[in-house]
Motif scaffolding. Structure first.
Motif, PDB file in Angstrom:
ATOM      1  N   MET A 199     -18.855 -20.942 -26.974  1.00 55.59           N
ATOM      2  CA  MET A 199     -18.221 -21.564 -28.143  1.00 55.59           C
ATOM      3  C   MET A 199     -17.819 -22.995 -27.782  1.00 55.59           C
ATOM      4  SD  MET A 199     -14.935 -20.117 -30.206  1.00 55.59           S
ATOM      5  CE  MET A 199     -13.940 -21.195 -31.241  1.00 55.59           C
ATOM      6  N   PRO A 200     -18.370 -24.015 -28.476  1.00 49.78           N
ATOM      7  CA  PRO A 200     -18.198 -25.401 -28.054  1.00 49.78           C
ATOM      8  C   PRO A 200     -16.740 -25.882 -28.045  1.00 49.78           C
ATOM      9  CG  PRO A 200     -19.867 -25.204 -29.791  1.00 49.78           C
ATOM     10  CD  PRO A 200     -19.191 -23.883 -29.686  1.00 49.78           C
ATOM     11  N   ASP A 201     -15.940 -25.528 -29.046  1.00 51.53           N
ATOM     12  CA  ASP A 201     -14.595 -26.104 -29.191  1.00 51.53           C
ATOM     13  C   ASP A 201     -13.519 -25.044 -28.980  1.00 51.53           C
ATOM     14  OD1 ASP A 201     -15.344 -24.615 -31.354  1.00 51.53           O
ATOM     15  OD2 ASP A 201     -14.464 -25.954 -32.857  1.00 51.53           O
ATOM     16  N   TRP A 202     -13.770 -24.125 -28.029  1.00 49.58           N
ATOM     17  CA  TRP A 202     -12.865 -22.971 -27.905  1.00 49.58           C
ATOM     18  C   TRP A 202     -11.441 -23.355 -27.524  1.00 49.58           C
ATOM     19  CZ3 TRP A 202     -10.357 -21.788 -23.409  1.00 49.58           C
ATOM     20  CH2 TRP A 202     -10.884 -22.291 -22.216  1.00 49.58           C
ATOM     21  N   GLN A 203     -11.278 -24.401 -26.689  1.00 51.06           N
ATOM     22  CA  GLN A 203      -9.911 -24.770 -26.271  1.00 51.06           C
ATOM     23  C   GLN A 203      -9.059 -25.143 -27.475  1.00 51.06           C
ATOM     24  OE1 GLN A 203     -12.706 -26.108 -24.791  1.00 51.06           O
ATOM     25  NE2 GLN A 203     -12.377 -26.412 -22.597  1.00 51.06           N
ATOM     26  N   ALA A 204      -9.605 -26.038 -28.309  1.00 53.09           N
ATOM     27  CA  ALA A 204      -8.856 -26.508 -29.489  1.00 53.09           C
ATOM     28  C   ALA A 204      -8.596 -25.350 -30.453  1.00 53.09           C
ATOM     29  CB  ALA A 204      -9.641 -27.615 -30.192  1.00 53.09           C
ATOM     30  N   TYR A 205      -9.605 -24.502 -30.637  1.00 52.03           N
ATOM     31  CA  TYR A 205      -9.473 -23.380 -31.572  1.00 52.03           C
ATOM     32  C   TYR A 205      -8.388 -22.410 -31.106  1.00 52.03           C
ATOM     33  CZ  TYR A 205     -10.630 -19.365 -34.498  1.00 52.03           C
ATOM     34  OH  TYR A 205     -10.550 -18.314 -35.385  1.00 52.03           O
ATOM     35  N   CYS A 206      -8.409 -22.071 -29.815  1.00 51.65           N
ATOM     36  CA  CYS A 206      -7.437 -21.112 -29.280  1.00 51.65           C
ATOM     37  C   CYS A 206      -6.014 -21.677 -29.311  1.00 51.65           C
ATOM     38  CB  CYS A 206      -7.811 -20.715 -27.857  1.00 51.65           C
ATOM     39  SG  CYS A 206      -9.298 -19.670 -27.802  1.00 51.65           S
ATOM     40  N   GLU A 207      -5.911 -22.980 -29.046  1.00 55.58           N
ATOM     41  CA  GLU A 207      -4.591 -23.628 -29.106  1.00 55.58           C
ATOM     42  C   GLU A 207      -4.071 -23.632 -30.541  1.00 55.58           C
ATOM     43  OE1 GLU A 207      -2.848 -27.964 -27.901  1.00 55.58           O
ATOM     44  OE2 GLU A 207      -4.444 -27.133 -26.633  1.00 55.58           O
ATOM     45  N   GLN A 208      -4.946 -23.983 -31.455  1.00 55.77           N
ATOM     46  CA  GLN A 208      -4.568 -24.051 -32.880  1.00 55.77           C
ATOM     47  C   GLN A 208      -4.073 -22.697 -33.401  1.00 55.77           C
ATOM     48  OE1 GLN A 208      -7.856 -25.162 -35.399  1.00 55.77           O
ATOM     49  NE2 GLN A 208      -6.746 -24.684 -37.276  1.00 55.77           N
ATOM     50  N   HIS A 209      -4.720 -21.626 -32.947  1.00 57.67           N
ATOM     51  CA  HIS A 209      -4.379 -20.286 -33.441  1.00 57.67           C
ATOM     52  C   HIS A 209      -3.495 -19.498 -32.473  1.00 57.67           C
ATOM     53  CE1 HIS A 209      -7.057 -20.503 -36.940  1.00 57.67           C
ATOM     54  NE2 HIS A 209      -7.867 -21.191 -36.155  1.00 57.67           N
ATOM     55  N   GLN A 210      -3.005 -20.198 -31.418  1.00 58.83           N
ATOM     56  CA  GLN A 210      -2.096 -19.595 -30.432  1.00 58.83           C
ATOM     57  C   GLN A 210      -2.652 -18.275 -29.883  1.00 58.83           C
ATOM     58  OE1 GLN A 210       1.491 -19.667 -32.933  1.00 58.83           O
ATOM     59  NE2 GLN A 210       2.241 -21.323 -31.639  1.00 58.83           N
ATOM     60  N   ILE A 211      -3.907 -18.340 -29.450  1.00 65.40           N
ATOM     61  CA  ILE A 211      -4.600 -17.159 -28.944  1.00 65.40           C
ATOM     62  C   ILE A 211      -4.359 -17.025 -27.441  1.00 65.40           C
ATOM     63  CG2 ILE A 211      -6.899 -16.157 -28.558  1.00 65.40           C
ATOM     64  CD1 ILE A 211      -7.793 -17.694 -31.107  1.00 65.40           C
ATOM     65  N   THR A 212      -4.140 -15.803 -26.988  1.00 69.47           N
ATOM     66  CA  THR A 212      -4.049 -15.531 -25.552  1.00 69.47           C
ATOM     67  C   THR A 212      -5.429 -15.737 -24.930  1.00 69.47           C
ATOM     68  OG1 THR A 212      -2.320 -13.886 -25.913  1.00 69.47           O
ATOM     69  CG2 THR A 212      -3.483 -13.785 -23.807  1.00 69.47           C
ATOM     70  N   VAL A 213      -5.510 -16.653 -23.969  1.00 68.14           N
ATOM     71  CA  VAL A 213      -6.779 -16.958 -23.302  1.00 68.14           C
ATOM     72  C   VAL A 213      -6.711 -16.472 -21.858  1.00 68.14           C
ATOM     73  CG1 VAL A 213      -8.349 -18.788 -22.544  1.00 68.14           C
ATOM     74  CG2 VAL A 213      -7.183 -18.990 -24.740  1.00 68.14           C
ATOM     75  N   VAL A 214      -7.759 -15.763 -21.433  1.00 60.52           N
ATOM     76  CA  VAL A 214      -7.879 -15.304 -20.053  1.00 60.52           C
ATOM     77  C   VAL A 214      -9.227 -15.824 -19.558  1.00 60.52           C
ATOM     78  CG1 VAL A 214      -7.889 -13.291 -18.552  1.00 60.52           C
ATOM     79  CG2 VAL A 214      -6.650 -13.213 -20.696  1.00 60.52           C
ATOM     80  N   ALA A 215      -9.248 -16.365 -18.337  1.00 60.98           N
ATOM     81  CA  ALA A 215     -10.493 -16.954 -17.832  1.00 60.98           C
ATOM     82  C   ALA A 215     -11.578 -15.891 -17.690  1.00 60.98           C
ATOM     83  CB  ALA A 215     -10.243 -17.650 -16.495  1.00 60.98           C
ATOM     84  N   HIS A 216     -11.211 -14.756 -17.077  1.00 62.90           N
ATOM     85  CA  HIS A 216     -12.203 -13.704 -16.852  1.00 62.90           C
ATOM     86  C   HIS A 216     -11.460 -12.375 -16.755  1.00 62.90           C
ATOM     87  CE1 HIS A 216     -10.622 -14.185 -12.810  1.00 62.90           C
ATOM     88  NE2 HIS A 216     -10.978 -15.459 -12.868  1.00 62.90           N
TER      89      HIS A 216
END
Length: 223
Positions: A199-216
């Motif tokens: 997903m090209p813009d995943w950082q901005a999208y996850c920040e915008q929607h306050q999504i829990t991000v895990v590297a792996h």
């Protein structure tokens, strides 16, 4: 990370396939490109096919192939032509899905979430996944079954919640915008795995929607 996410609370865990269970996002990209080329497409047409695939994310391939034929090649969509593209794509993909990497921490995560039942939910073709996963010895991890296209994830989730297969609280582990929208729209918690996403813009999208991000997947276990 493990403090933020209590895996023990979930009764159902739904996992996306490409980029989550299998390191197959690039595999899929290559399959779209090579399908276009094998059937006479130019480099530019093949790249346009790939771009559309990435833009749509976890949408079944049927829609992408129809779009390629009608909007990129701009030729009439006949059942024969559609089937030729579907068969070629399946053949190319089958060779590579048998070889791509499985998430190293998959068994650890299974053991850590022994209280939950697992389900695989992919934008990939359902019958194909139900053939490949047993061949790779992965089907037994998913007691609740393996689900894929051409039915969309939103529809699968709706049906499986209605018939009680998905018990709450439930967690969806995915790597695309559509995974997030489909799962949270159905009332599931969501975690975004970033290492293998395309997903090209995943950082901005996850920040915008306050999504829990895990590297792996290892990081979900606190490793």
């Amino acid at each position: 990370m493990s403090n933020m996410l209590d895996l023990k609370q979930y009764k159902t865990i739904v996992l996306d396939c490409d980029g989550v269970v299998l390191n197959s996002n690039q595999t899929k990209v290559d399959a779209y490109y090579n399908t276009a080329k094998r059937l006479g497409g130019t480099d530019a047409q093949a790249q346009a096919f790939v771009d559309y695939h990435i833009k749509l994310g976890s949408i079944p391939r049927n829609d992408k192939i129809r779009y390629y034929i009608t909007e990129i090649l701009k030729v009439p969509l006949t059942p024969e032509l559609f089937q030729e593209y579907m068969d070629t794509f399946t053949e190319i993909l089958d060779e590579t899905l048998m070889q791509c990497e499985v998430a190293p921490a998959l068994m650890d995560l299974k053991n850590k979430t022994a209280q939950a039942k697992w389900m695989l939910m992919s934008g990939g073709d359902q019958s194909e996944l139900r053939e490949i996963f047993p061949r790779r010895g992965l089907d037994t991890l998913f007691e609740l079954g393996i689900y894929g296209g051409p039915t969309k994830k939103t529809e699968h989730l709706q049906t499986l919640i209605a018939d009680g297969a998905i018990q709450f609280p439930a967690l969806f582990i995915g790597d695309s915008r559509f995974d997030h929208q489909a799962s949270t729209g159905a009332g599931l918690s969501f975690v975004f795995l970033s290492d293998w996403t395309d997903m090209p813009d995943w950082q901005a999208y996850c920040e915008q929607h306050q999504i829990t991000v895990v590297a792996h997947m290892h990081a979900m276990l606190g490793h």
